[in-house]
Design an enzyme around this catalytic site. Structure first.
Site, short mmCIF file in Angstrom:
data_model
loop_
_atom_site.label_atom_id
_atom_site.label_comp_id
_atom_site.label_asym_id
_atom_site.label_seq_id
_atom_site.Cartn_x
_atom_site.Cartn_y
_atom_site.Cartn_z
CG HIS A 88 0.81 10.03 7.17
ND1 HIS A 88 -0.23 9.37 6.58
CD2 HIS A 88 0.48 11.36 7.13
CE1 HIS A 88 -1.16 10.25 6.19
NE2 HIS A 88 -0.74 11.46 6.51
CD GLU B 270 -4.15 9.21 3.63
OE1 GLU B 270 -3.74 9.10 4.80
OE2 GLU B 270 -4.82 8.34 3.05
CB THR C 207 -5.13 2.19 5.74
OG1 THR C 207 -4.30 1.86 6.86
CG2 THR C 207 -4.40 3.15 4.83
CG HIS D 271 -0.86 8.29 2.27
ND1 HIS D 271 -1.71 7.21 2.34
CD2 HIS D 271 -0.33 8.42 3.51
CE1 HIS D 271 -1.69 6.71 3.55
NE2 HIS D 271 -0.86 7.43 4.30
CG HIS E 84 -1.88 -1.07 1.29
ND1 HIS E 84 -2.81 -1.29 0.29
CD2 HIS E 84 -2.06 -2.03 2.20
CE1 HIS E 84 -3.52 -2.35 0.61
NE2 HIS E 84 -3.08 -2.82 1.75
C1 SG4 Z 1 -0.28 2.93 5.28
O1 SG4 Z 1 -1.01 1.88 4.70
C2 SG4 Z 1 0.98 2.36 5.93
O2 SG4 Z 1 1.68 1.56 5.00
C3 SG4 Z 1 0.63 1.54 7.18
O3 SG4 Z 1 1.84 1.13 7.80
C4 SG4 Z 1 -0.19 2.40 8.13
O4 SG4 Z 1 -0.58 1.62 9.26
C5 SG4 Z 1 -1.43 2.92 7.44
O5 SG4 Z 1 -1.06 3.65 6.27
C6 SG4 Z 1 -2.25 3.85 8.34
O6 SG4 Z 1 -1.43 4.88 8.85
O7 SG4 Z 1 -0.78 7.14 9.29
N1 SG4 Z 1 -2.06 6.73 7.18
S1 SG4 Z 1 -1.87 6.37 8.71
O8 SG4 Z 1 -3.13 6.55 9.39
O9 SG4 Z 1 0.68 2.78 10.74
C7 SG4 Z 1 -0.14 1.92 10.50
C8 SG4 Z 1 2.06 -0.18 8.00
O10 SG4 Z 1 1.23 -1.03 7.75
C9 SG4 Z 1 -0.75 1.10 11.59
C10 SG4 Z 1 3.40 -0.52 8.55
ZN ZN Z 2 -0.52 7.41 6.21
#
Ligand code: SG4
Ligand code: ZN
Length: 247
Positions: free
Chosen positions: A113, A100, A186, A90, A58
Site C-alpha cells: 500500500h 487485503e 486498520t 500486508h 503492525h
Molecule cells: C498499516 O497498519 C500501516 O502500518 C499504517 O501506517 C497504516 O496507517 C495502516 O496500515 C492503514 O493503512 O493503507 N492499510 S491502509 O488502509 O496509513 C495509515 C502507519 O501507521 C494511516 C504509518
Molecule cells: Zn495497508
C-alpha cells in the site's frame, strides 16, 4: 503487552468498522463498471524523498518526506495530485493468503500500500485522514513465484535510514486499475480513502516473503513473542458501492 490482530472485534471500539465504505473488499472483475472517463494514473516518484524504514508493530513502513510535491500520484479518479507519505505491506503466514483485497474471491500472498494525501485541500496528513477525499492509497498485489523476483527486499529487515529508495521499482509493467471509495484497513478505519488497486501483481520469491514472516509483532526484549504475520483485514461488505475499472 502482547499485540493481537483481531479485526473481528474492532467494531467495539471503532463503530465505523461496520460503516458504509469500509475496506478492503472483494473485487469482482466482471461486476466492475468500465468507465471511459477514467484516465491513466500517473506516478511521479522521480526524486529521492524516502526517509526511513520502521517496523511499527503492525507492518514494515517506509516513510517519505512529504513537505513538498516531489513524489505524487495524480490522474485516474483523483482531482488533484496526492503526496506520497509512506508505503507498507500486508501479508500472511501461508503462501496463498495475505492480501487485503481479493479478486473474485482469490487472495494474493501479500499487498503493498502506497499511502498518499491531498495536500491541496488539507493542511496536514492528520486532517486529510479524516476527510472523504483526503487519502489515495495505491494497492499492489504480490504474487509468489519461487524462481523470479523483482524487489530488493533485504533492505526491509531493519529500522534504518534510506537515502534513496524509489518506489518505482515496486510497480508492475501495467498500471491498469480498479478504483472505489473506501477506508483505512486498520483502526481508526476512517472512511477517507480513494482506493486505486492495480490489476497486475508484482512477483516476489518465497524466500523474500519468508523474510516478512520472520518479523515479530512484539519487541525483542519481551518474553512472549508473536510473529508479525496475518496482518490483513478480510473483505468488507460492498454496501451498494460500485467498483470502476480503467479499461
Ligand atoms: C498499516 O497498519 C500501516 O502500518 C499504517 O501506517 C497504516 O496507517 C495502516 O496500515 C492503514 O493503512 O493503507 N492499510 S491502509 O488502509 O496509513 C495509515 C502507519 O501507521 C494511516 C504509518
Ligand atoms: Zn495497508
Amino acid at each position: 503487552m502482547v499485540a493481537v490482530w483481531s479485526p473481528s472485534v474492532w467494531h467495539k471500539n471503532y463503530p465505523v468498522a461496520q460503516g458504509n465504505r469500509q475496506s478492503p473488499i472483494d473485487i469482482v472483475p466482471h461486476q466492475a463498471l468500465h468507465d471511459p472517463s477514467l484516465g491513466p494514473v500517473v506516478l511521479n516518484y522521480d526524486q529521492c524523498t524516502s526517509m526511513n524504514i520502521t517496523n511499527n508493530g503492525h507492518s514494515v513502513v517506509v516513510q517519505f518526506d512529504d513537505s513538498d510535491d516531489r513524489s505524487v500520484i495524480q490522474g485516474g479518479p483523483l482531482d488533484n495530485p496526492y503526496r506520497l507519505k509512506q508505503f507498507h505491506f500486508h501479508w500472511g503466514e501461508k503462501g496463498c493468503h495475505g492480501s487485503e483485497h481479493t479478486v473474485a474471491g482469490n487472495s494474493y500472498a501479500s499487498e503493498l500500500h502506497l499511502v498518499h494525501w491531498n495536500a491541496v485541500k488539507y493542511k496536514t496528513f492528520g486532517e486529510a485522514a479524516t476527510a472523504p477525499d483526503g487519502l489515495a492509497v495505491l494497492g499492489i498485489f504480490l504474487e509468489v513465484n519461487s524462481l523470479l523476483s523483482v524487489i530488493p527486499f533485504s533492505i526491509l529487515l531493519v529500522s534504518t535510514t534510506v537515502n534513496c529508495f524509489n518506489p518505482k521499482c515496486l510497480l508492475p509493467s501495467s498500471l491498469h486499475y480498479w478504483t472505489y471509495l473506501g477506508s483505512l484497513t486498520t483502526p481508526p478505519l476512517h472512511e477517507s480513502v480513494i482506493w486505486i488497486v492495480l490489476r497486475e501483481p508484482i512477483i516476489v520469491s518465497e524466500k523474500q516473503l519468508g523474510k516478512f514472516r520472520m518479523l515479530l509483532f512484539t519487541g525483542e526484549e519481551e518474553d512472549q513473542r508473536i510473529r508479525m504475520e496475518n496482518n490483513f483485514r478480510p473483505p468488507q461488505p460492498l454496501k451498494g458501492r460500485k467498483v470502476r475499472s480503467s479499461i
